[in-house]
Scaffold this active site. Sequence first.
Site, PDB file in Angstrom:
ATOM      1  N   ALA A  21      -3.364  -6.855 -13.348  1.00  0.00           N
ATOM      2  CA  ALA A  21      -4.056  -7.531 -12.859  1.00  0.00           C
ATOM      3  C   ALA A  21      -3.510  -8.308 -11.422  1.00  0.00           C
ATOM      4  CB  ALA A  21      -4.381  -9.188 -13.674  1.00  0.00           C
ATOM      5  N   VAL A  27      -3.811  -6.971  -6.907  1.00  0.00           N
ATOM      6  CA  VAL A  27      -4.863  -7.210  -5.931  1.00  0.00           C
ATOM      7  C   VAL A  27      -5.925  -6.183  -6.178  1.00  0.00           C
ATOM      8  CG1 VAL A  27      -5.003  -7.501  -3.222  1.00  0.00           C
ATOM      9  CG2 VAL A  27      -2.752  -7.691  -4.520  1.00  0.00           C
ATOM     10  N   ILE A  28      -5.616  -5.086  -6.483  1.00  0.00           N
ATOM     11  CA  ILE A  28      -6.585  -3.818  -6.604  1.00  0.00           C
ATOM     12  C   ILE A  28      -7.443  -4.253  -7.741  1.00  0.00           C
ATOM     13  CG2 ILE A  28      -7.240  -1.523  -6.955  1.00  0.00           C
ATOM     14  CD1 ILE A  28      -4.826  -0.842  -5.211  1.00  0.00           C
ATOM     15  N   GLU A  31      -3.155  -7.233 -18.351  1.00  0.00           N
ATOM     16  CA  GLU A  31      -1.969  -7.585 -17.395  1.00  0.00           C
ATOM     17  C   GLU A  31      -0.561  -7.759 -18.115  1.00  0.00           C
ATOM     18  OE1 GLU A  31      -0.914  -7.763 -13.788  1.00  0.00           O
ATOM     19  OE2 GLU A  31       0.883  -8.320 -14.854  1.00  0.00           O
ATOM     20  N   GLY A  90       0.134  -0.737  -9.172  1.00  0.00           N
ATOM     21  CA  GLY A  90       1.133  -1.036  -8.021  1.00  0.00           C
ATOM     22  C   GLY A  90       1.022   0.602  -7.479  1.00  0.00           C
ATOM     23  N   HIS A 114     -15.615 -30.870  13.060  1.00  0.00           N
ATOM     24  CA  HIS A 114     -16.452 -31.357  11.844  1.00  0.00           C
ATOM     25  C   HIS A 114     -17.973 -30.988  11.891  1.00  0.00           C
ATOM     26  CE1 HIS A 114     -17.685 -33.711   8.396  1.00  0.00           C
ATOM     27  NE2 HIS A 114     -18.766 -34.333   9.323  1.00  0.00           N
TER      28      HIS A 114
HETATM   29  P1  FAD Z   1      -1.218   4.679   4.575  1.00  0.00           P
HETATM   30  O1  FAD Z   1      -2.466   3.954   5.129  1.00  0.00           O
HETATM   31  O2  FAD Z   1      -1.034   5.118   3.473  1.00  0.00           O
HETATM   32  O3  FAD Z   1      -1.343   5.988   5.613  1.00  0.00           O
HETATM   33  C1  FAD Z   1      -0.260   7.234   5.296  1.00  0.00           C
HETATM   34  C2  FAD Z   1      -0.874   8.445   5.932  1.00  0.00           C
HETATM   35  O4  FAD Z   1       0.296   9.622   5.917  1.00  0.00           O
HETATM   36  C3  FAD Z   1      -2.103   8.913   5.047  1.00  0.00           C
HETATM   37  O5  FAD Z   1      -3.230   9.448   5.630  1.00  0.00           O
HETATM   38  C4  FAD Z   1      -1.154  10.148   4.391  1.00  0.00           C
HETATM   39  O6  FAD Z   1      -2.100  11.181   4.095  1.00  0.00           O
HETATM   40  C5  FAD Z   1      -0.342  10.428   5.490  1.00  0.00           C
HETATM   41  N1  FAD Z   1       0.924  11.351   5.147  1.00  0.00           N
HETATM   42  C6  FAD Z   1       1.633  10.909   4.065  1.00  0.00           C
HETATM   43  N2  FAD Z   1       2.670  12.002   3.942  1.00  0.00           N
HETATM   44  C7  FAD Z   1       2.559  12.642   4.956  1.00  0.00           C
HETATM   45  C8  FAD Z   1       3.141  13.706   5.644  1.00  0.00           C
HETATM   46  N3  FAD Z   1       4.314  14.278   4.837  1.00  0.00           N
HETATM   47  N4  FAD Z   1       2.658  14.679   6.504  1.00  0.00           N
HETATM   48  C9  FAD Z   1       1.409  14.084   7.095  1.00  0.00           C
HETATM   49  N5  FAD Z   1       0.923  13.053   6.714  1.00  0.00           N
HETATM   50  C10 FAD Z   1       1.356  12.446   5.602  1.00  0.00           C
HETATM   51  N6  FAD Z   1      -3.883  -3.983   2.925  1.00  0.00           N
HETATM   52  C11 FAD Z   1      -4.429  -5.022   3.642  1.00  0.00           C
HETATM   53  O7  FAD Z   1      -3.629  -5.644   4.548  1.00  0.00           O
HETATM   54  N7  FAD Z   1      -5.651  -5.692   3.393  1.00  0.00           N
HETATM   55  C12 FAD Z   1      -6.637  -5.220   2.484  1.00  0.00           C
HETATM   56  O8  FAD Z   1      -7.463  -5.530   2.340  1.00  0.00           O
HETATM   57  C13 FAD Z   1      -6.096  -3.965   1.690  1.00  0.00           C
HETATM   58  N8  FAD Z   1      -6.930  -3.523   0.797  1.00  0.00           N
HETATM   59  C14 FAD Z   1      -6.473  -2.380   0.187  1.00  0.00           C
HETATM   60  C15 FAD Z   1      -7.487  -1.804  -0.987  1.00  0.00           C
HETATM   61  C16 FAD Z   1      -6.917  -0.708  -1.541  1.00  0.00           C
HETATM   62  C17 FAD Z   1      -8.046  -0.316  -2.741  1.00  0.00           C
HETATM   63  C18 FAD Z   1      -5.714  -0.144  -1.281  1.00  0.00           C
HETATM   64  C19 FAD Z   1      -5.417   1.179  -2.264  1.00  0.00           C
HETATM   65  C20 FAD Z   1      -4.769  -0.694  -0.468  1.00  0.00           C
HETATM   66  C21 FAD Z   1      -5.159  -1.809   0.430  1.00  0.00           C
HETATM   67  N9  FAD Z   1      -4.489  -2.296   1.170  1.00  0.00           N
HETATM   68  C22 FAD Z   1      -4.859  -3.486   2.017  1.00  0.00           C
HETATM   69  C23 FAD Z   1      -3.056  -1.775   1.585  1.00  0.00           C
HETATM   70  C24 FAD Z   1      -3.165  -0.957   2.741  1.00  0.00           C
HETATM   71  O9  FAD Z   1      -4.054  -0.007   2.683  1.00  0.00           O
HETATM   72  C25 FAD Z   1      -1.779  -0.460   3.051  1.00  0.00           C
HETATM   73  O10 FAD Z   1      -0.874  -1.376   3.234  1.00  0.00           O
HETATM   74  C26 FAD Z   1      -1.820   0.424   4.516  1.00  0.00           C
HETATM   75  O11 FAD Z   1      -2.804   1.528   4.391  1.00  0.00           O
HETATM   76  C27 FAD Z   1      -0.458   1.007   4.564  1.00  0.00           C
HETATM   77  O12 FAD Z   1      -0.404   1.692   5.875  1.00  0.00           O
HETATM   78  P2  FAD Z   1       0.510   2.800   6.243  1.00  0.00           P
HETATM   79  O13 FAD Z   1       0.202   3.509   7.615  1.00  0.00           O
HETATM   80  O14 FAD Z   1       1.900   2.412   5.964  1.00  0.00           O
HETATM   81  O15 FAD Z   1       0.162   4.004   5.072  1.00  0.00           O
HETATM   82  P1  NAD Z   2      -0.033  -4.820  -7.457  1.00  0.00           P
HETATM   83  O1  NAD Z   2       1.299  -4.933  -7.446  1.00  0.00           O
HETATM   84  O2  NAD Z   2      -0.833  -5.798  -6.755  1.00  0.00           O
HETATM   85  O3  NAD Z   2      -0.482  -5.376  -9.043  1.00  0.00           O
HETATM   86  C1  NAD Z   2       0.047  -4.486  -9.977  1.00  0.00           C
HETATM   87  C2  NAD Z   2      -0.069  -5.329 -11.347  1.00  0.00           C
HETATM   88  O4  NAD Z   2       0.062  -4.471 -12.481  1.00  0.00           O
HETATM   89  C3  NAD Z   2       0.838  -6.489 -11.568  1.00  0.00           C
HETATM   90  O5  NAD Z   2       0.487  -7.611 -11.811  1.00  0.00           O
HETATM   91  C4  NAD Z   2       1.888  -5.994 -12.672  1.00  0.00           C
HETATM   92  O6  NAD Z   2       2.473  -6.772 -13.259  1.00  0.00           O
HETATM   93  C5  NAD Z   2       0.734  -5.122 -13.496  1.00  0.00           C
HETATM   94  N1  NAD Z   2       1.404  -3.999 -14.167  1.00  0.00           N
HETATM   95  C6  NAD Z   2       2.161  -3.125 -13.681  1.00  0.00           C
HETATM   96  N2  NAD Z   2       2.600  -2.090 -14.809  1.00  0.00           N
HETATM   97  C7  NAD Z   2       1.560  -2.315 -15.616  1.00  0.00           C
HETATM   98  C8  NAD Z   2       1.407  -1.921 -17.114  1.00  0.00           C
HETATM   99  N3  NAD Z   2       1.840  -0.867 -17.614  1.00  0.00           N
HETATM  100  N4  NAD Z   2       0.495  -2.510 -17.918  1.00  0.00           N
HETATM  101  C9  NAD Z   2      -0.197  -3.642 -17.311  1.00  0.00           C
HETATM  102  N5  NAD Z   2       0.029  -4.228 -16.241  1.00  0.00           N
HETATM  103  C10 NAD Z   2       0.664  -3.645 -15.262  1.00  0.00           C
HETATM  104  O7  NAD Z   2      -0.627  -3.482  -7.382  1.00  0.00           O
HETATM  105  P2  NAD Z   2      -2.115  -2.685  -7.033  1.00  0.00           P
HETATM  106  O8  NAD Z   2      -3.188  -4.017  -7.504  1.00  0.00           O
HETATM  107  O9  NAD Z   2      -2.037  -1.609  -7.685  1.00  0.00           O
HETATM  108  O10 NAD Z   2      -2.254  -2.828  -5.486  1.00  0.00           O
HETATM  109  C11 NAD Z   2      -1.185  -2.004  -4.874  1.00  0.00           C
HETATM  110  C12 NAD Z   2      -0.711  -2.658  -3.425  1.00  0.00           C
HETATM  111  O11 NAD Z   2      -1.743  -2.636  -2.539  1.00  0.00           O
HETATM  112  C13 NAD Z   2      -0.626  -4.323  -3.497  1.00  0.00           C
HETATM  113  O12 NAD Z   2       0.540  -4.669  -3.864  1.00  0.00           O
HETATM  114  C14 NAD Z   2      -1.178  -4.356  -2.129  1.00  0.00           C
HETATM  115  O13 NAD Z   2       0.305  -4.279  -1.453  1.00  0.00           O
HETATM  116  C15 NAD Z   2      -2.076  -3.481  -1.754  1.00  0.00           C
HETATM  117  N6  NAD Z   2      -3.453  -4.008  -1.770  1.00  0.00           N
HETATM  118  C16 NAD Z   2      -3.516  -5.133  -0.745  1.00  0.00           C
HETATM  119  C17 NAD Z   2      -4.706  -5.700  -0.965  1.00  0.00           C
HETATM  120  C18 NAD Z   2      -5.348  -6.756  -0.165  1.00  0.00           C
HETATM  121  O14 NAD Z   2      -4.303  -6.802   0.868  1.00  0.00           O
HETATM  122  N7  NAD Z   2      -6.255  -7.530  -0.239  1.00  0.00           N
HETATM  123  C19 NAD Z   2      -5.841  -5.202  -1.694  1.00  0.00           C
HETATM  124  C20 NAD Z   2      -5.600  -4.017  -2.558  1.00  0.00           C
HETATM  125  C21 NAD Z   2      -4.190  -3.507  -2.199  1.00  0.00           C
END
Ligand code: FAD
Ligand code: NAD
Length: 474
Positions: free
Chosen positions: A189, A191-192, A211, A278, A451
């Site tokens: 439970a 963010v995703i 969770e 995570g 407001h």
């Molecule tokens: P990434 O976006 O993961 O990019 C890394 C890139 O490097 C990828 O394209 C990968 O293919 C490439 N790569 C990796 N290894 C290599 C290699 N060796 N050679 C070449 N290329 C490589 N964050 C928010 O702030 N707001 C949100 O609303 C939000 N929503 C999310 C929803 C979901 C479903 C998920 C999964 C994540 C979300 N996040 C959100 C988190 C956010 O996506 C990440 O924090 C962010 O993308 C990280 O950016 P980054 O550039 O570090 O890595």
């Molecule tokens: P998360 O860390 O937000 O949540 C994972 C949850 O899974 C935690 O509550 C944890 O206690 C639980 N958990 C772990 N192992 C478990 C198990 N075996 N059984 C049941 N529960 C378990 O991770 P996420 O939702 O996978 O998202 C990953 C990261 O992506 C986030 O931490 C965030 O940094 C990023 N993200 C950000 C946004 C946003 O900014 N709106 C949206 C999506 C993702």
Amino acid sequence: MSEQFDVIVIGGGPGGYVAAIRCAQLGLKTACVDAGTGKDGKPALGGTCLRVGCIPSKALLDSSRQFHNLTHMFADHGISADNAKMDVGTMVGRKDKIVKQFTGGIAMLFKANKVASYSGFATLHKGNVVKVKGADGKDVELKAVNVIIAAGSVPIELPFAKYDGKSIVDNEGALDFASVPKRLGVIGAGVIGLELGSVWRRLGSEVTILEALPDFLGAADADIAKVAAREYKKQGLDIRLGAKVAKVTKNGDALDVTYADAKGEQTITVDKLLVSVGRKAATAGLLAEGTGVQLDERGRVVVDEHCHTGVDGVWAIGDCVRGPMLAHKASEEGVAVAELIAGLPGHVNLDTVPWVIYTEPEIAWVGKTEAQCKAEGIPVKVGSFPFAAIGRAVAMNEPAGLVKCIAHAETDRILGLHLCGANVSELVHEGVVAMEFKGSADDLARICHAHPTLSEAVHEAALSVHKRAIHKAN
Ligand code: FAD
Ligand code: NAD
């Protein structure tokens, strides 16, 4: 002969592509290597964020919100619509179009900024040599004075619930269901789980979220988590806490998910299972022998407060290093490192990185929670204000939620702003700006707020720190 650059960026996500563009703006000869591909299998820049994260999830959140409003909220306004239907294919197609627009946009920005773009998997070797296994089958060798690692993150997999892309899915699979699953199980439970669980719940899925931890949304302030939990329950999200999943087995086309909680062992049957427990740094295969770059026990690249790895000219940013896994944090680190490489000052204050969860109501915060302050022995004064007493929120039919302002008891400096309610993803930035300017609760309280706006809840929460809120009893 390897091609020589000032900077090579490994990874084209919001950390890497922003770093590359900023380096190029600063006159550095820059290359970016990215392994990401789109749904069509072709190279697509933008990383997790643009391809399978922030942007596509918000597209589906918006579509499902429109549907939910039409079917559940519009009647209060006197608007009726019989036989409302959701065409999932159109919704997913719209999301794909948005993703394509934005990933293609990064490729155009690279061209405009003269960033050399390589598609393939990069490995860092000793002496800042980067070998690229090209997506087109051709391998190339690049060399640079500086290398910025921005490899991002990948979903953590549970050994007893391996992703099959069909019934057991990660975020990518849950963004692409062909139809609304009748029963959706979610493990985690976080963010995703909450965002994508909300998408499918609004479209009619029975969503059960398991969770492991006993407390809901431990990272958020407890008062905010409580309000949010109440609202999610009303929406029909079945969140079960302290649920330790032990086994997932096939049951015909469905899945049996067995978990143990305070009531003992239980099994739920679901049609699809989203595992969102995570993410971990995507550092597998990234470093060749002898680079000197260290990984920590979680596989993250070890860096100092300036994102430097300690190896000459090697930096790392974003999800593959310490700190929150957020797109804006990755981008800010990208800009800071580019500026440091160019000899300018660059720094990211991790204490003022805002968090947003885009559910209904939204959750957002910046700074410390009340529990964190208590644990650290920081004396605090706390003010809060409910959206139910804000005219604009009630006029919008979105009265759920609360703003909580935490200030130091002696200095009055704002330590945290925590919000749950409509549009708080925008309102949280009042707290970010105030904290960056080392503002006090009194500063925020003395600033004129328009407001009727939702921002009046922030104003009143700041006033309430000193028991001066006007529209509630103090
Ligand atoms: P990434 O976006 O993961 O990019 C890394 C890139 O490097 C990828 O394209 C990968 O293919 C490439 N790569 C990796 N290894 C290599 C290699 N060796 N050679 C070449 N290329 C490589 N964050 C928010 O702030 N707001 C949100 O609303 C939000 N929503 C999310 C929803 C979901 C479903 C998920 C999964 C994540 C979300 N996040 C959100 C988190 C956010 O996506 C990440 O924090 C962010 O993308 C990280 O950016 P980054 O550039 O570090 O890595
Ligand atoms: P998360 O860390 O937000 O949540 C994972 C949850 O899974 C935690 O509550 C944890 O206690 C639980 N958990 C772990 N192992 C478990 C198990 N075996 N059984 C049941 N529960 C378990 O991770 P996420 O939702 O996978 O998202 C990953 C990261 O992506 C986030 O931490 C965030 O940094 C990023 N993200 C950000 C946004 C946003 O900014 N709106 C949206 C999506 C993702």
